[in-house]
Design a protein around this motif. Structure first.
Motif, PDB file in Angstrom:
ATOM      1  N   MET A  39       0.831  -1.210   0.000  1.00 25.19           N
ATOM      2  CA  MET A  39       0.000   0.000   0.000  1.00 25.19           C
ATOM      3  C   MET A  39       0.863   1.257   0.000  1.00 25.19           C
ATOM      4  SD  MET A  39      -3.037  -1.220   2.582  1.00 25.19           S
ATOM      5  CE  MET A  39      -4.029   0.242   2.375  1.00 25.19           C
ATOM      6  N   GLU A  40       1.922   1.240   0.811  1.00 22.82           N
ATOM      7  CA  GLU A  40       2.810   2.408   0.837  1.00 22.82           C
ATOM      8  C   GLU A  40       3.501   2.594  -0.506  1.00 22.82           C
ATOM      9  OE1 GLU A  40       5.451   1.863   4.062  1.00 22.82           O
ATOM     10  OE2 GLU A  40       3.917   2.037   5.626  1.00 22.82           O
ATOM     11  N   ASN A  41       4.045   1.499  -1.060  1.00 25.43           N
ATOM     12  CA  ASN A  41       4.763   1.606  -2.324  1.00 25.43           C
ATOM     13  C   ASN A  41       3.827   1.938  -3.483  1.00 25.43           C
ATOM     14  OD1 ASN A  41       7.438   1.032  -1.445  1.00 25.43           O
ATOM     15  ND2 ASN A  41       6.850  -1.102  -1.174  1.00 25.43           N
ATOM     16  N   SER A  42       2.561   1.558  -3.358  1.00 25.57           N
ATOM     17  CA  SER A  42       1.598   1.891  -4.419  1.00 25.57           C
ATOM     18  C   SER A  42       1.407   3.408  -4.493  1.00 25.57           C
ATOM     19  CB  SER A  42       0.261   1.182  -4.170  1.00 25.57           C
ATOM     20  OG  SER A  42       0.426  -0.204  -4.222  1.00 25.57           O
ATOM     21  N   LYS A  43       1.318   4.033  -3.328  1.00 24.67           N
ATOM     22  CA  LYS A  43       1.191   5.495  -3.332  1.00 24.67           C
ATOM     23  C   LYS A  43       2.431   6.142  -3.950  1.00 24.67           C
ATOM     24  CE  LYS A  43      -1.685   5.459   0.820  1.00 24.67           C
ATOM     25  NZ  LYS A  43      -1.794   5.865   2.239  1.00 24.67           N
ATOM     26  N   VAL A  44       3.604   5.653  -3.562  1.00 20.33           N
ATOM     27  CA  VAL A  44       4.835   6.193  -4.136  1.00 20.33           C
ATOM     28  C   VAL A  44       4.866   5.973  -5.639  1.00 20.33           C
ATOM     29  CG1 VAL A  44       7.352   6.013  -4.112  1.00 20.33           C
ATOM     30  CG2 VAL A  44       6.068   5.847  -1.970  1.00 20.33           C
ATOM     31  N   LEU A  45       4.381   4.795  -6.072  1.00 21.29           N
ATOM     32  CA  LEU A  45       4.359   4.481  -7.492  1.00 21.29           C
ATOM     33  C   LEU A  45       3.457   5.441  -8.258  1.00 21.29           C
ATOM     34  CD1 LEU A  45       5.076   2.633  -9.861  1.00 21.29           C
ATOM     35  CD2 LEU A  45       3.184   1.147  -9.187  1.00 21.29           C
TER      36      LEU A  45
ATOM     37  N   LEU B 158      -3.523   5.149 -17.580  1.00 22.63           N
ATOM     38  CA  LEU B 158      -3.708   3.701 -17.379  1.00 22.63           C
ATOM     39  C   LEU B 158      -2.967   3.225 -16.135  1.00 22.63           C
ATOM     40  CD1 LEU B 158      -3.343   2.418 -21.066  1.00 22.63           C
ATOM     41  CD2 LEU B 158      -5.440   2.618 -19.712  1.00 22.63           C
ATOM     42  N   MET B 159      -1.775   3.771 -15.929  1.00 22.07           N
ATOM     43  CA  MET B 159      -1.010   3.390 -14.743  1.00 22.07           C
ATOM     44  C   MET B 159      -1.728   3.847 -13.481  1.00 22.07           C
ATOM     45  SD  MET B 159       1.663   1.778 -13.906  1.00 22.07           S
ATOM     46  CE  MET B 159       2.309   1.427 -12.277  1.00 22.07           C
ATOM     47  N   LYS B 160      -2.284   5.060 -13.516  1.00 22.26           N
ATOM     48  CA  LYS B 160      -3.018   5.563 -12.347  1.00 22.26           C
ATOM     49  C   LYS B 160      -4.219   4.669 -12.038  1.00 22.26           C
ATOM     50  CE  LYS B 160      -5.459   9.650 -10.628  1.00 22.26           C
ATOM     51  NZ  LYS B 160      -6.676   8.908 -10.324  1.00 22.26           N
ATOM     52  N   GLU B 161      -4.940   4.284 -13.084  1.00 20.61           N
ATOM     53  CA  GLU B 161      -6.093   3.414 -12.866  1.00 20.61           C
ATOM     54  C   GLU B 161      -5.669   2.065 -12.298  1.00 20.61           C
ATOM     55  OE1 GLU B 161      -8.031   3.164 -16.597  1.00 20.61           O
ATOM     56  OE2 GLU B 161      -8.753   5.246 -16.595  1.00 20.61           O
ATOM     57  N   ALA B 162      -4.555   1.535 -12.790  1.00 15.36           N
ATOM     58  CA  ALA B 162      -4.070   0.261 -12.266  1.00 15.36           C
ATOM     59  C   ALA B 162      -3.690   0.370 -10.801  1.00 15.36           C
ATOM     60  CB  ALA B 162      -2.885  -0.228 -13.102  1.00 15.36           C
ATOM     61  N   VAL B 163      -3.034   1.473 -10.451  1.00 17.02           N
ATOM     62  CA  VAL B 163      -2.668   1.681  -9.046  1.00 17.02           C
ATOM     63  C   VAL B 163      -3.914   1.820  -8.179  1.00 17.02           C
ATOM     64  CG1 VAL B 163      -1.522   3.261  -7.452  1.00 17.02           C
ATOM     65  CG2 VAL B 163      -0.417   2.664  -9.608  1.00 17.02           C
ATOM     66  N   ASP B 164      -4.909   2.560  -8.687  1.00 14.74           N
ATOM     67  CA  ASP B 164      -6.159   2.704  -7.926  1.00 14.74           C
ATOM     68  C   ASP B 164      -6.824   1.344  -7.712  1.00 14.74           C
ATOM     69  OD1 ASP B 164      -5.746   5.407  -7.827  1.00 14.74           O
ATOM     70  OD2 ASP B 164      -7.061   5.873  -9.526  1.00 14.74           O
ATOM     71  N   ASP B 165      -6.818   0.509  -8.754  1.00  5.52           N
ATOM     72  CA  ASP B 165      -7.428  -0.825  -8.630  1.00  5.52           C
ATOM     73  C   ASP B 165      -6.706  -1.661  -7.588  1.00  5.52           C
ATOM     74  OD1 ASP B 165      -9.255  -0.193 -10.527  1.00  5.52           O
ATOM     75  OD2 ASP B 165      -8.200  -1.155 -12.188  1.00  5.52           O
TER      76      ASP B 165
END
Length: 1710
Positions: free
Chosen positions: A985-991, A1022-1029
């Motif tokens: 979860m932390e790394n997803s935000k950084v990503l 698309l990357m943002k949507e993937a991270v949100d998912d």
């Protein structure tokens, strides 16, 4: 038989029996009476007769064959019906088995080497065992059927019968498979296979006969069942003889049948004695009881004989023995019942004595039979004195030891001990004399002598102790002698005891294998009726595991029986038995768990019985295996050596066969499976067992060394089989020979290793022995590696490693050659080859988990790509200017070479042993090392391109780690599950933040490359949507285990954003944000309520609900920030923001409590806290809603009203369902007329509310709120009164009910759209687009209300209500069409398949429309209107939902919407043509009005004329409407009103004129009705009729004005001048005029007649006469003045009609 004859001689000769005969022509009653009547003394007609004495004639028997008439048979019970179902299913299974037995299995060509012959023999043994066990079950099941069906039908357990039949059929099905395989293997024997198949088919045929005989409805006599059962027994014996499994000798069978016949003969004698008792019995009831008991005795005896015939070929089976014993118990009970009946019937001592004696004979014969059966299991084994004597000796010696100090007791025990040893010695000498083997005889005699000598010494010591009881030395001598005798006993009886234990184990193993086979068959039979999928799958898996172990158990039994003295064979049986216990126990557990889930009672009973029997057999197997293992002692090492030598011989034989190209794979062998098994066994099983062998041998532990030797031999056996299989599947003879040679070397080395281990046990501390053991182990390991290297895939990996090593020698040169390419070309080539090498590394990782061929291809490609990359790297090194840079490049290339070699080695290790600890992690680490080293080299070579190296490195790292996601079960770190979730979860935000930075910096970094900006933006999105998912998924995963930290943080972040500065310029209005906030707030409240419920019922679901609360609040906070910014005044915005934040705090507490409750679900305190938090959230939601309402009270009221209208529409849909089903009825007797006025009144009130609603959009919020609330209230009232009106129509006319409800539903939908438009237009400027939408919605609203009023008025008019319904449907479809063509996306999407399903309704509706157009009947038109409305609405809705489906492309969406619109337009045209046809047909039918019937009275003539006018006028209006549409189409008139007024008199041309005719006709009908009832004058009637004629004339003028002005055409009125429809208007108009004239004449005639009847009384006096004249003149003048005023008023009305609406809402539409 004699028993059957005697059972028929029970009845006295002079008695009469009642015959039951079925007749076809009449029905009678069964006569009840005794078949043994008492004697009656009568006077003879010819006087006294002499008494003669003699013997009874011999019993006679007559059998009549024929078809029984079943017409009067009682119906089958539910249990009998269930049995019939079981029999039918079993019959189908038997028939299928008969078909399958038509041909043998088709086997591939088999080799002639030793392994092939062993395989064939093992398969034959296994098949024979399975067939034998299945035949056992068939015969046992047959005997069970015989026993169970013997009782009265009312007492029969039909479920048990069904279970037995199921057992027979299921085992026959499985038996057919084994027979086909065995017949194929027996084809070498001349005719063996064919004879076996024939015997199996015969058995199947006899089973079929039995099933037919036991059908409850068959009516077959009992003897047919017994005969069929006997045939099964005979066929079973023949089948077993064909496979050589007839263990029971003929002598034993003969004795068995003779004993059974002896029971029958004894029972026959008992029956005769019972007959004598019945003859002297005086009580009829007791007499009948004796007869019944004797008859039952005879029947049970016959049944016993039949049962013996059935089970005699398989009497070795315990289940068959059990059935025969059960039949014997039935005989015993029947004998006891017969004796008791005789004792009750008479007191004659002599007769009772005879009965008792005969019963004793039966019992004795029955006992002999059962004893013969019980002795079968011990037949041919040593006498039990071995066990008894040995146990006595052991027990007594213990007593002697414990009696030290008591000489008398010790001597007494010594006497008992001497007797026991004497018995044992005699038994051993007797066995030695009977032993055929001379060596065994000598061993027994030597052991007996040893035991006798020890006994003699013990007797002497006992004598000394008896003579000197106080002498302790004598007692000690006796104790020592007893110990010596104990040792001698063990030594003497060891072989005999061991033999018996092995025999016991053989029998236990055989029975366990048979029971397991039966359980598997029962499980397969129960599969179809098992409703629990999980339980069934578990049972299937356990059955597969047991089926894999049955062959080893069968082979162990066969081997032990074939070689009774072979220790290896005995050990193999013991090991197979021990290995069978665990899977067998699991199958028992699974079977018992599945029994309650099997719905077929017979199949469930069969499965339960088989599981119970298997559990019993496993318990015996466990005990037998344990005792046999203890008796056989440590023989594992010698057995392992023997087994390995056998394997070596088989491999040598296989090599010789392979040299001659005759080696063939065994059936069922797969090369891939062989290689996989071989790799795993050689690397893991063989290696670990040998390591254990070395350790145990070094420690001197003989027991564990033996176990390790046994496991090593077992692993080597599988290795040898795999090596043979690989060699047989190899096309290269050299490769096959190399494989077999290497495997044989492994066997030789392993045999030497086990031999050295055996020697090491003798001297555990000998250093020289330990050294030799280590050297041998090393040699075996080397042989194993050679064997593995001979496999496909492994050689290729070695070749790849060698290729990399050779290529890497290029890096050892001192001087780098100069570059031959440009720097750009070299750099590009280096990047390309690096990417290919990195990809090849990933393929190697993937292939290491697959087949050996995949690994071979991947390793070869990797070595080739490495060579190309190495050349590119050397080329790049040639471009470096500095020596240090060259050294760095070459050093990096060497690192890549080393990493590549490690990667191949790791891949090879993993492919050899996939389950090895940390092997997958090591492979992944090696792959990452390759990627890292490549990145280092690329970085070094691309320093001058800023950002390029970082991107390339990142891409390679992503490519390297992507493979980790293909194996999610492999650990890659030491983090816990919760730590992993937090980290992701932390790394997803950084990503997400990093990707945003990449996108922004790419655009600012190179502004000139604008052509890439769109692609970069799209990729970032698309990357943002993937991270949100992934964040949503992680939140859900975390919430499921009580982790709510991420959710709490998300809610807190959303709350913090509310306090941030001014948001960006909002795109919507406050109303838009208010609507969204209401939706999310209510969603949070609903979820909170559900969490309260789930906290008690299902706490596990709280995590998903908490996640939903988090998502909804985040959306609410976003909308709340925008709503607070756009709210007026600012205080309202501040209040909204504050209350949303308060709600956020409540959501945080609720989410935290949900997480705590998931961790401790049973904590009641936490549950209460969660419930309190949920209530607090609900309260805070209400505060948020109140703040929103305060901010915009009017729009909030609109939202509430829209929700209410949505509920009303849903309720109307439900009402339509009830109406369509014909279940909508009024609560009391009432007519539609009772509700018409209420509907009209409420509709007009709704129009007033509509005006207020429209004006409220431009007024204040207060007025808008009042209008919204009032409209919601009024539409509720309107729907209620319309539903009552529809109910009053009656359920016999559902189509009209649906039309009426659809009309008010259209109004409700229009009101909902109007409220929504009002909400959006509130506070907007007059030129705002939302205001135009508001006006459009208001117009649709007025149109739909008008349509409702017309529908209400047409409901009671059968001639027009269908047409009215069709017009309303067309209007409704047009409105649906406008919604469909709007750009608003639907609320939800659906699949294209659902849309396709909806289009089927269009087809049906089209057919209905065509039929209605052809018939012209109003009922058909109404039905068409209703069907068309629903079909088109559903089609448009699903079409739009399917078009907006995420998987549908933009092109397909546009095409779908276009075709949907085209379909709708075409269908509207169809309905309009139908309407046109209806308009055309109606005038034709009504063009000729009825002439006045002179025979009727005046009132009737008036009514008939009025009806004629009404009918003609109706047709006229319809014709005018159709003609107007045609004129518009021709362009003669415009489609929009010409005047400024929206709807003037002539705005619709002919239609407007026709409506005036209709209005005049309505007044005419009212006047005619009032005139007949005496409430109105004839003048009013005449005036109304003239108005109809005048309106008609205007219509005709309008029609002529629009027509061609050709005078010739006008004069001739020909069709080519007028259109067809215009001509119809003229025809209809003339009909109206004629009908009006008829009415006028009738009314005038009535008035004239009335005037004739009026008598004027003239006053005779002068003054009175003058007054009468003055009054008449006064009245005349008043009437003239009123007439003049009326004419003026009429003129004014006609003038005003050009300006005002002529419709029903004229006074409300200013």
């Amino acid at each position: 038989t004699r028993s059957q004859q005697c059972s028929r001689s029970l009845y006295p000769r002079k008695s009469m029996s009642t015959i039951l005969q079925q007749q076809f022509n009449r029905m009678g009653r069964v006569e009840h009476g005794s078949v043994a009547l008492p004697g009656v003394i009568r006077s003879g007609s010819i006087g006294a007769e002499s008494l003669s004495m003699g013997t009874m004639p011999s019993p006679q028997q007559q059998i009549t064959m024929g078809q029984m008439h079943r017409g009067h048979m009682p119906p089958l019970s539910s249990a009998q019906q269930a049995l019939m179902g079981t029999i039918n299913t079993s019959m189908q299974a038997v028939q299928k088995a008969q078909i399958d037995l038509g041909e043998v299995d088709n086997l591939p060509p088999l080799g002639q080497d030793m392994a092939s012959k062993v395989w064939i023999q093992n398969k034959m043994d296994e098949s024979k065992h399975e067939i034998h066990s299945q035949v056992d079950a068939i015969t046992a099941g047959t005997a069970s059927v015989v026993n169970l069906t013997a009782a009265d039908p009312t007492d029969t357990d039909y479920t048990a019968v069904g279970c037995a039949i199921t057992t027979i059929s299921s085992n026959l099905t499985e038996m057919s498979k084994g027979v086909k395989l065995l017949a194929a293997l027996m084809e070498d024997d001349v005719g063996g296979g064919n004879d076996l198949m024939k015997a199996a088919r015969t058995l199947a045929g006899t089973v079929s006969d039995l099933l037919k005989a036991v059908e409850p409805a068959s009516g077959e006599p009992r003897q047919t069942v017994l005969t069929a059962a006997g045939s099964i027994g005979q066929a079973s014996g023949d089948l077993l003889r064909q496979i050589g499994e007839n263990e029971t000798d003929e002598r034993f069978q003969d004795v068995l049948m003779n004993l059974a016949k002896a029971v029958a003969n004894a029972a026959a004698m008992l029956v005769l004695k019972a007959k004598n008792v019945a003859q002297v019995a005086e009580d009829t009831v007791l007499q009948n009881r004796v007869i019944a008991a004797a008859t039952q005795c005879a029947l049970s005896t016959s049944q016993l004989v039949a049962c013996a015939k059935v089970v005699s070929p398989t009497i070795s089976s315990p289940v068959c023995q059990e059935q025969l014993i059960e039949a014997g118990k039935l005989v015993d009970r029947s004998v006891e019942s017969c004796v008791q009946a005789c004792l009750s019937a008479t007191e004659d001592g002599e007769l009772l004595k005879q009965v008792s004696a005969a019963a004793s004979v039966v019992s004795q014969a029955l006992g002999d039979l059962l004893q013969h059966v019980r002795q079968y299991t011990s037949r041919g084994e040593p006498i039990g004195r071995y066990d008894q004597a040995t146990d006595t000796i052991m027990t007594v010696t213990e007593s002697i030891f414990s009696s030290m100090g008591d000489a008398g007791e010790m001597v007494r025990q010594a006497r008992v001990l001497a007797q026991a040893t004497s018995d044992l010695v005699n038994a051993m000498r007797s066995d030695a004399e009977a032993e055929v083997d001379v060596d065994n005889s000598k061993k027994l005699l030597a052991a007996a002598k040893l035991l006798a000598d020890a006994t003699a010494r013990m007797v002497e010591a006992a004598k000394g102790a008896a003579a000197y009881p106080e002498n302790e030395d004598q007692q000690q001598r006796l104790r020592e002698a007893a110990e010596g005798l104990r040792v001698a006993t063990n030594a003497a009886a060891q072989n005999a005891i061991k033999k018996k234990l092995i025999n016991r184990l053989e029998n236990a193993a055989k029975q366990a294998a048979a029971a397991a086979t039966q359980t598997i068959a029962a499980a397969q039979n129960a599969a179809a009726s098992n409703k629990n999928t999980a339980a069934h799958q578990q049972l299937v898996q356990s059955c597969k595991a047991v089926a894999d172990h049955i062959p080893q158990l069968v082979q162990g039994v066969r081997g032990s029986q074939a070689k009774p003295e072979d220790l290896s064979a005995q050990l193999a049986l013991i090991i197979a038995s021990q290995n069978f216990l665990q899977p067998g126990s699991k199958m028992v557990t699974s079977a018992k768990s599945s029994v309650p889930t099997v719905t077929d009672q017979a199949a469930a009973m069969q499965l339960g019985q088989c599981a119970k029997n298997l559990a019993t057999c496993l318990a015996e197997l466990r005990t037998s295996a344990q005792k046999a293992h203890e008796a056989c002692g440590p023989m594992e090492i010698d057995s392992a050596l023997t087994a390995i030598q056998t394997l070596r011989s088989e491999l040598q034989d296989a090599k010789m066969t392979a040299v001659n190209a005759q080696l063939k794979p065994l059936p069922g062998e797969s090369v891939r499976n062989i290689i996989q098994d071989m790799l795993m066994l050689t690397s893991k099983s063989v290696g670990s067992s040998m390591a254990q062998l070395l350790t145990c041998a070094a420690q001197g532990n003989e027991h564990y060394t033996g176990i390790a030797a046994r496991e090593t031999a077992q692993a080597l056996k599988t290795l040898a089989q795999a090596a043979r299989g690989v060699a047989a599947s190899t096309t290269e003879p050299k490769g096959a020979a190399a494989m077999l040679d290497s495997a044989r070397d492994v066997m030789e080395g392993s045999a030497l290793l086990i031999h050295e281990a055996k020697q090491a046990l003798i001297s555990p501390g000998d250093a020289e022995s330990q050294q030799r053991l280590a050297q041998v182990a090393k040699a075996v390991s080397h042989s194993l590696n050679n064997c593995v290297n001979c496999l496909p895939g492994q050689k290729d990996v070695d070749m790849a490693l060698k290729s990399i090593g050779e290529a890497s020698k290029k890096l050892l040169i001192e001087t780098i050659p100069p570059a031959s390419k440009s720097f750009q070309e070299a750099q590009s080539e280096l990047n390309q080859t690096a990417a290919e090498l990195n990809q090849s590394a990933g393929e190697v990782v993937h292939a290491s988990r697959g087949s050996s061929s995949q690994l071979a291809v991947a390793s070869g490609k990797f070595s080739q790509d490495f060579d190309e990359f190495l050349d590119a790297g050397i080329e790049m090194a040639g471009h470096t200017q500095k020596k240090d840079d060259q050294v760095q490049v070459i050093g990096n290339l060497k690192n890549i070479s080393m990493a590549s070699s490690k990667l191949l080695l790791a891949a090879k290790s993993l492919s050899v042993d996939p389950a090895a600890a940390n092997a997958k992690n090591l492979l992944a680490a090696a792959a990452r090392a390759v990627t890292d080293s490549i990145n280092q080299l690329i970085t070094l070579c691309t320093q001058q391109a800023p950002g390029q190296k970082e991107c390339d490195n990142a891409l390679r790292e992503l490519e390297a780690v992507r493979g980790m996601l293909d194996n999610p079960n492999e650990p890659v770190s030491d983090l816990s599950y919760f730590d992993c979730i937090e980290s992701v979860m932390e790394n997803s935000k950084v990503l997400g933040e990093s990707m945003a930075g990449i996108s922004q910096n790419c655009k600012t970094g190179d502004v000139s490359a604008s052509h890439t900006h769109d692609a970069i933006a799209e990729a970032a999105q698309l990357m943002k949507e993937a991270v949100d998912d992934i964040m949503v998924t992680l939140n859900e995963a975390a919430s499921e285990v009580g982790m709510v930290g991420g959710m709490v943080e998300s809610i807190a972040d959303a709350m913090a954003k509310l306090d941030e500065g001014t948001p960006p310029e909002p795109e919507g209005s406050f109303v838009d944000y208010q609507t969204s906030m209401v939706k999310y707030s209510k969603a949070i409240a609903v979820t909170a309520q559900e969490m309260m419920t789930k906290s008690v019922t299902c706490p596990d679901e709280l995590g998903a609900l908490a996640s939903q609360v988090t998502v909804d609040y985040s959306q609410l906070a976003v909308q709340g920030r925008l709503a607070a910014h756009t709210a007026e005044p600012e205080e309202i915005g501040f209040q909204i923001k504050t209350r949303v934040q308060d709600l956020g705090h409540g959501c945080i507490f609720l989410v935290q409590k949900a997480g705590a409750l998931q961790i401790t679900p049973s904590d009641s305190f936490t549950k209460r806290e969660l419930i309190d938090c949920a209530r607090a959230v609900t309260e805070k939601v209400s505060l948020v809603l109140s703040a929103l309402q305060a901010g915009n009270k009017g729009t909030q009221a609109c939202i509430t009203a829209a929700t209410a209208v949505s509920g009303i529409i849903a309720d109307l849909d439900t009402t339509i369902m009830f109406a369509s089903a014909g279940t909508l009825n009024a609560e009391n007797e009432e007519s539609f007329a009772d509700h018409r006025e209420n509907i009209l009144k409420t509709a007009k009130a709704l129009v007033e509310d509509t005006k207020m609603l429209v004006s409220g959009a431009a007024s204040g919020q207060e007025k808008l709120a009042q209008a919204a609330q009032s409209s919601a209230k009024t539409i509720t009232q309107l729907t209620d009164v319309v539903k009552l009106g529809a109910a009053s129509i009656g359920s016999d006319d559902p189509e009209t009910q649906v039309v009426l409800i659809n009309a008010v539903k259209d109004v409700a939908k229009a009101l909902g759209e109007l409220i929504s438009a009002t909400k959006c237009a509130a506070g907007k400027a007059a030129d705002d687009p939302s205001m135009y939408q508001l006006k459009s919605a208001a117009k649709v609203m007025v149109t739909n209300v008008t349509s409702l009023l017309k529908t209400v008025k047409a409901v009671e008019d059968e001639a027009t209500r269908g047409t009215r319904a069709l017009e309303a449907t067309i209007e409704c479809i047009k409105q649906e069409m406008s919604v469909f063509q709007s750009r608003d996306a639907p609320n939800k999407t659906t699949t294209p398949e659902e849309f396709i399903r909806m289009t089927k309704g269009i087809t049906m509706a089209t057919a209905k429309a065509v039929a209605a157009g052809n018939s012209g009947r109003q009922e058909d038109i109404i039905h068409t209107a209703n069907v068309s409305r629903k079909a088109m609405s559903d089609m448009l809705t699903t079409c739009k939902q399917a078009a907006y489906h995420p998987e549908v492309s933009e092109e397909v969406k546009n095409r779908a919407l276009m075709f949907g619109a085209e379909c709708t337009t075409a269908y509207i045209d169809l309905l309009e043509h139908v309407l046109l046809v209806v308009y055309t047909v109606a005038p034709m039918c009504l063009a000729k009005p009825k002439q006045a019937d002179e025979t009727l009275n005046f009132e009737e003539q008036i009514l008939e004329a009025a009806k004629s006018i009404a009918a003609a006028t109706s047709a006229l209006v319809k014709s005018a409407s159709a003609a107007q549409r045609e004129l518009v189409a021709q362009g003669k008139v415009g489609s929009v009103p010409a005047n400024a007024v929206d709807d003037g008199q002539w705005s619709q041309g002919l239609i407007s004129a026709a409506r005036m005719v209709a209005a005049a006709t309505s007044n005419l009908c009212e006047a005619a009705n009032a005139s007949v009832q005496g409430h109105a004058s004839e003048e009013k009637l005449i005036s109304s009729a003239k108005q109809v004629a005048a309106s008609t004339a205007q219509l005709l003028v309008a029609c002529k004005v629009k027509a061609d002005q050709d005078s010739e055409a006008m004069r001739r009125l020909q069709v080519n001048t007028f259109s067809h429809l215009e001509l119809l208007v003229l025809i209809a108009g003339n009909a109206v005029k004629k009908a009006s004239d008829n009415l006028v004449r009738a009314a005038q005639k009535a008035a004239f007649e009335k005037s004739d009847e009026d008598n004027v009384v003239v006053k005779t006096k002068f003054v009175g006469g003058i007054a009468q004249i003055i009054a008449a003149q006064e009245e005349m003048l008043r009437k003239e003045r009123e007439l003049e005023e009326a004419r003026k008023k009429l003129a004014q009305i006609r003038q005003q009609q050009y300006k005002f609406l002529p419709s029903e809402l004229r006074e409300d539409s200013n």
